[in-house]
Enzyme design. Structure first.
Site, PDB file in Angstrom:
ATOM      1  N   CYS A   2       0.841  -1.181   0.000  1.00  0.00           N
ATOM      2  CA  CYS A   2       0.000   0.000   0.000  1.00  0.00           C
ATOM      3  C   CYS A   2       0.890   1.251   0.000  1.00  0.00           C
ATOM      4  CB  CYS A   2      -0.943   0.109   1.190  1.00  0.00           C
ATOM      5  SG  CYS A   2      -2.043  -1.289   1.398  1.00  0.00           S
ATOM      6  N   ARG A  27       3.767  -0.447  -4.871  1.00  0.00           N
ATOM      7  CA  ARG A  27       3.533  -0.964  -3.514  1.00  0.00           C
ATOM      8  C   ARG A  27       2.186  -1.670  -3.394  1.00  0.00           C
ATOM      9  NH1 ARG A  27       6.948   1.832   0.210  1.00  0.00           N
ATOM     10  NH2 ARG A  27       5.580   1.166   1.875  1.00  0.00           N
ATOM     11  N   TRP A  74      -2.963  -2.717  -1.581  1.00  0.00           N
ATOM     12  CA  TRP A  74      -2.687  -4.145  -1.764  1.00  0.00           C
ATOM     13  C   TRP A  74      -3.489  -4.845  -0.676  1.00  0.00           C
ATOM     14  CZ3 TRP A  74      -0.463  -8.088   1.189  1.00  0.00           C
ATOM     15  CH2 TRP A  74      -0.094  -9.230   0.474  1.00  0.00           C
ATOM     16  N   ASN A 100      -1.691   2.259   5.887  1.00  0.00           N
ATOM     17  CA  ASN A 100      -0.848   1.166   5.392  1.00  0.00           C
ATOM     18  C   ASN A 100      -0.458   0.336   6.606  1.00  0.00           C
ATOM     19  OD1 ASN A 100       0.955  -0.484   4.073  1.00  0.00           O
ATOM     20  ND2 ASN A 100       2.606   1.019   4.059  1.00  0.00           N
ATOM     21  N   GLY A 101      -0.607  -0.980   6.499  1.00  0.00           N
ATOM     22  CA  GLY A 101      -0.252  -1.858   7.614  1.00  0.00           C
ATOM     23  C   GLY A 101      -1.406  -2.763   7.977  1.00  0.00           C
ATOM     24  N   GLU A 473      16.394 -18.727  -7.108  1.00  0.00           N
ATOM     25  CA  GLU A 473      16.099 -17.364  -7.520  1.00  0.00           C
ATOM     26  C   GLU A 473      15.506 -17.339  -8.939  1.00  0.00           C
ATOM     27  OE1 GLU A 473      15.574 -14.746  -6.136  1.00  0.00           O
ATOM     28  OE2 GLU A 473      15.799 -13.182  -7.626  1.00  0.00           O
ATOM     29  N   LYS A 477      11.755 -15.995  -9.774  1.00  0.00           N
ATOM     30  CA  LYS A 477      11.547 -14.919 -10.751  1.00  0.00           C
ATOM     31  C   LYS A 477      10.530 -15.342 -11.800  1.00  0.00           C
ATOM     32  CE  LYS A 477      12.888 -12.384  -9.242  1.00  0.00           C
ATOM     33  NZ  LYS A 477      13.530 -11.712  -8.144  1.00  0.00           N
ATOM     34  N   GLU A 480       6.834 -15.694 -10.322  1.00  0.00           N
ATOM     35  CA  GLU A 480       6.132 -14.476  -9.890  1.00  0.00           C
ATOM     36  C   GLU A 480       5.766 -13.562 -11.056  1.00  0.00           C
ATOM     37  OE1 GLU A 480       8.185 -11.486  -7.521  1.00  0.00           O
ATOM     38  OE2 GLU A 480      10.104 -12.275  -8.125  1.00  0.00           O
ATOM     39  N   HIS A 496      14.299 -38.546  -5.461  1.00  0.00           N
ATOM     40  CA  HIS A 496      13.650 -38.899  -4.193  1.00  0.00           C
ATOM     41  C   HIS A 496      12.186 -38.468  -4.162  1.00  0.00           C
ATOM     42  CE1 HIS A 496      17.402 -40.349  -2.619  1.00  0.00           C
ATOM     43  NE2 HIS A 496      17.988 -39.215  -2.980  1.00  0.00           N
ATOM     44  N   LYS A 593       5.574  -4.670  -4.089  1.00  0.00           N
ATOM     45  CA  LYS A 593       6.924  -4.502  -3.555  1.00  0.00           C
ATOM     46  C   LYS A 593       6.820  -4.008  -2.111  1.00  0.00           C
ATOM     47  CE  LYS A 593      11.309  -3.325  -5.479  1.00  0.00           C
ATOM     48  NZ  LYS A 593      11.658  -4.664  -5.940  1.00  0.00           N
TER      49      LYS A 593
HETATM   50  C1  F6R Z   1      10.989 -11.254  -5.522  1.00  0.00           C
HETATM   51  C2  F6R Z   1      10.981 -10.192  -4.540  1.00  0.00           C
HETATM   52  C3  F6R Z   1      10.642 -10.533  -3.138  1.00  0.00           C
HETATM   53  C4  F6R Z   1      11.507  -9.713  -2.177  1.00  0.00           C
HETATM   54  C5  F6R Z   1      11.062  -9.931  -0.724  1.00  0.00           C
HETATM   55  C6  F6R Z   1      11.960  -9.209   0.251  1.00  0.00           C
HETATM   56  O1  F6R Z   1      11.377 -10.768  -6.765  1.00  0.00           O
HETATM   57  O2  F6R Z   1      11.235  -9.070  -4.846  1.00  0.00           O
HETATM   58  O3  F6R Z   1      10.778 -11.890  -2.891  1.00  0.00           O
HETATM   59  O4  F6R Z   1      12.833 -10.101  -2.352  1.00  0.00           O
HETATM   60  O5  F6R Z   1       9.755  -9.483  -0.584  1.00  0.00           O
HETATM   61  O6  F6R Z   1      11.970  -7.841  -0.006  1.00  0.00           O
HETATM   62  P1  F6R Z   1      13.126  -6.903   0.546  1.00  0.00           P
HETATM   63  O7  F6R Z   1      14.379  -7.312  -0.148  1.00  0.00           O
HETATM   64  O8  F6R Z   1      12.699  -5.522   0.213  1.00  0.00           O
HETATM   65  O9  F6R Z   1      13.212  -7.172   2.020  1.00  0.00           O
END
Ligand code: F6R
Length: 598
Positions: A2, A27, A74, A100-101, A473, A477, A480, A496, A593
C-alpha cells in the site's frame, strides 16, 4: 504494501496526489483513491483497479483543491473493490483516513464500536481508525491522534484529515514507513522517497510513534507524549531520471539492464578508503564463530548464495527466512553476528527478526538498498547496496548488488580472522570482469527459450551447491512474473520424489557452473531425459550430449562468483516469458513490492 500520499500547499492537490500515487503504485495496485478538501468539505473518489482507473474517474473533478490524502492498495482484509478502497470516512463524515499496515486488534475495536451503534461501510481493518477518531472525546485533534496510537495494535502508517481543519494533515506511524517532504509550495507525505523526487528538496523520515501535523506553511512533530521534537531533514539525492522508466518498455527491463552497473557501484562503495565493512569493530569479527543471514524471498536467495561463498572460506553461515527466524527457538551461540538482507529495508518480517536479534544482544548488520529505511535505523552496522531505486516488483539488480556486498563482507571477515590486510576489496578485479561480461551478454538463446516456456505448464530449475541457490532465484523470478508453475530442487534430490512429475510436458533448466559437480549434474540430466522432459543446460562448460535440448552458454569467470553471471540470463528469461504471455512484468498478480505486513 500500500502506498500513502498526502499534500497541502498552493498547487492542485488532485494533481499532486495522483502523480504521487503513480510513483507508489508498485507498492500495491488493486484499488486506489483520494480524499480532498473541496469547499470546506471532504470529497472522496476511489476506484477498484490500477491508479490509471482512478485518474480516469478523477478527470474534470476536484478542480480547486489544495489539501488531500491518497492511497493505492494491496488487499489484506477485504477483497479489492471500490468499497474496500481507501480513503475511509467516519460514519458522520467528520474524519478521513488512509492506512498502510495491519490493525491486529481491529475485530475487538470494531465490535466495541458496533455495540455503540457505529455502522461500517467496508470489510477492512482500516476503517476502524476513522470511526475511533470520530468517537474520541479528546479536546484537540492532536490528542485524538495520540489516543488512537494507544488503542491500535499492529503496524500502521496513517494520514488523517479532520473536517473543520481545512488544509491540515495529521500523520502517525508504527512499524510502517512514512516520510514528510518539504517543498517551496507546501508539504507532502509519502510512503517512500520515490514519490517525492522532483517535488521536494528535503525530506524527513518519521520516527517510530512520531505524530506529524502539517499545514501549507509548517510542519510540527511530536513524540508519543505530545512533546514537540525536532525534525531532521535530509537532502533529496534522487533525480527524476533515477526513478523514471526512460525509453524502456518496463521497469523490470530497465533494472535488468542496470545489473552490471549495480554490481559496479556496489564494488566501488565496498572498496572506498573508509568502506562500510571497516565500521564493524574488529573485536566483533576476529573471534566470530557463527553468522546467520536473514531475509525474505529474493533477499534470502542472495543470502544462500553468499553462504556458499563463505563456506569456501571456512566461515560458518546459516541462512534463515525472516518469517521463520522470528518464531524459532533462540540458541545462545557465542560470538554470533546476524546479517539482515533487504532491498527495501522495510520488510516487516525482516524488521521483526532484527529486533529479536537485538533483544538477544547479537550484533546486527544490514545489507540494504534504501538509505532512509527502517532497517538502517535499527541496525548496528549498515552495508549499503548501490543498485539505485528498484521499482519493478520483481527484484533483479538489487539481488546482484546484495550478492556483491555479501561477497565483500565475507572476504573482509576472512581477512580479519586471518589477520590479513583488508583495506581493499579482494574481488575488485574479478567482479570488474563480471561487469564486463554481463554488459556484453548475448540474450538470443533466452529469447528462444522464452518462446518455449510461455506455453509450459511446469518448469523445474535444478542445481547443486551454489547453483541450487541460483535455481531458487531463477524459479522464483519465473513464477512471480509469468505465473507459470515453477519449482527449484537440488539436482540430487530429483530421484527422491519429484521425478514422478517429470514427463514430456516438463521443461527442466539445469544450472551447472561448478566444475567439481558437473559430472554429477549430468547424471541428473540423463535421469530427466529418460522421462521425456525437455532439458536446458545453463553453463560455462562445453557439453555435448543428446540428452540436452538447449544450452545457454555463460561467459566464464572465477567459479566462486559464477552465480553473478548465471542469474543474469534467468532474470531476462522471466521477463521475456511474461511479456510473451502478455503479462505486465512490473505488476505481477497478487504481489507488491515492500511487504510491510507480516
Ligand atoms: C521477488 C521479490 C521478493 C523480495 C522480498 C523481500 O522478486 O522481490 O521476494 O525479495 O519481498 O523484499 P526486501 O528485499 O525488500 O526485504
Amino acid at each position: 504494501m500500500c502506498g500513502i500520499i498526502g499534500y497541502v500547499g498552493t498547487k492542485s492537490a488532485k494533481d499532486e496526489l495522483l502523480e504521487g500515487l503513480k510513483m507508489l503504485e508498485y507498492r500495491g495496485y488493486d484499488s486506489a483513491g483520494v480524499c480532498c478538501f473541496e469547499k470546506g468539505d471532504f470529497r472522496v473518489i476511489k476506484k477498484k483497479g490500477k491508479v490509471d482507473a482512478l485518474i480516469e474517474v478523477c478527470q474534470g473533478q476536484l478542480k480547486d483543491t489544495h489539501c488531500g490524502i491518497g492511497h493505492t492498495r494491496w488487499a489484506t482484509h477485504g477483497d479489492p473493490s471500490d468499497k474496500n478502497a481507501h480513503p475511509f470516512l467516519s460514519e458522520n463524515n467528520s474524519v478521513a483516513i488512509v492506512h498502510n499496515g495491519i490493525i491486529e486488534n481491529f475485530e475487538a475495536l470494531k465490535g466495541g464500536l458496533q455495540k455503540q451503534g457505529v455502522r461500517f461501510r467496508s470489510d477492512t481493518d482500516s476503517e476502524v481508525i476513522a470511526q475511533l477518531l470520530q468517537k474520541s472525546k479528546c479536546e484537540s485533534e492532536l490528542k485524538k491522534v495520540q489516543e488512537l496510537s494507544n488503542l491500535l495494535v499492529g503496524s500502521y502508517a496513517i494520514a488523517i484529515l479532520f473536517r473543520g481543519l481545512e488544509n491540515q494533515i495529521f500523520a502517525i506511524r508504527k512499524n510502517s514507513p512514512l516520510i514528510v517532504g518539504k517543498a517551496k509550495d507546501g508539504y507532502y507525505l509519502a510512503s517512500d522517497v520515490n514519490a517525492l523526487v522532483d517535488k521536494t528538496d528535503e525530506y524527513h523520515i518519521m520516527e517510530e510513534n512520531e505524530i506529524i501535523w502539517i499545514d501549507s506553511h509548517d510542519c510540527y512533530a511530536f513524540d508519543k507524549n505530545l512533546q514537540a521534537v525536532e525534525i531532521n531533514y535530509h537532502k533529496m539525492d534522487l533525480s527524476k531520471q533515477d526513478i523514471s522508466r526512460g525509453a524502456f518498455e518496463h521497469y523490470m527491463l530497465k533494472e535488468i539492464m542496470q545489473v552490471p552497473n549495480a554490481i559496479k557501484q556496489t564494488i566501488k562503495e565496498c572498496d572506498a578508503p573508509h568502506n562500510p565493512y571497516m565500521r564493524i569493530p574488529r573485536e566483533i569479527l576476529k573471534d566470530l564463530k557463527h553468522i546467520t543471514i536473514i531475509g525474505c524471498g529474493t533477499a534470502f536467495n542472495a543470502a544462500m548464495t553468499a553462504s556458499h561463498y563463505a563456506r569456501e572460506r571456512d566461515i560458518i553461515v546459516d541462512c534463515a527466512y525472516a518469517s521463520e527466524y522470528r518464531y524459532q527457538k533462540y540458541l545462545n551461540i557465542e560470538n554470533e553476528v546476524c546479517i539482515f538482507v533487504s532491498q527495501s529495508g522495510e520488510t516487516a518480517d525482516t524488521i521483526e527478526a532484527l529486533k529479536i536479534a537485538k533483544e538477544h544482544n547479537i550484533p546486527t548488520i544490514v545489507v540494504t538498498n534504501v538509505a532512509s529505511s527502517t532497517l538502517n535505523k535499527l541496525a548496528d552496522y549498515i552495508i549499503p547496496t548501490k543498485a539505485g531505486p528498484e521499482i519493478a516488483v520483481a527484484s533483479t539488480k538489487a539481488y546482484s548488488a546484495q550478492i556483491t556486498a555479501l561477497y565483500g563482507l565475507m572476504d573482509y571477515i576472512y581477512c580479519i580472522k586471518h589477520k590479513l590486510n583488508c583495506r581493499s576489496c579482494i574481488l575488485k578485479d574479478k567482479l570488474a570482469d563480471v561487469v564486463d561480461k554481463l554488459q556484453n551478454f548475448n540474450f538470443t538463446k533466452i529469447n528462444k527459450l522464452a518462446e518455449i516456456l510461455k506455453d509450459s505448464e511446469r518448469v523445474f530449475f535444478i542445481g547443486r551447491g551454489v547453483d541450487y541457490a541460483t535455481s531458487q532465484e531463477a524459479s522464483l523470478k519465473l513464477k512471480e512474473i509469468s505465473n507459470i508453475h515453477s519449482e527449484s530442487l537440488f539436482a540430487g534430490e530429483l530421484k527422491h520424489g519429484t521425478l514422478a512429475l517429470i514427463d514430456e510436458q516438463t521443461t527442466v533448466v539445469v544450472i551447472a557452473t561448478q566444475k567439481h559437480l558437473f559430472d554429477k549434474t549430468m547424471n541428473s540430466i540423463y535421469e530427466i531425459k529418460a522421462r521425456g522432459a525437455r532439458v536446458v543446460l545453463v553453463t560455462q562448460f562445453k557439453a555435448d550430449s543428446d540428452a540436452i535440448d538447449m544450452i545457454v552458454e555463460l561467459p566464464c569467470t572465477d567459479q566462486a562468483i559464477m552465480a553473478e553471471i548465471a542469474i543474469y540470463p534467468m532474470q531476462m528469461l522471466a521477463y521475456k516469458t511474461a511479456v510473451l504471455k502478455g503479462l505486465d512484468p512490473d505488476k505481477p498478480r497478487n504481489l507488491a513490492k515492500s511487504v510491510t505486513v507480516e
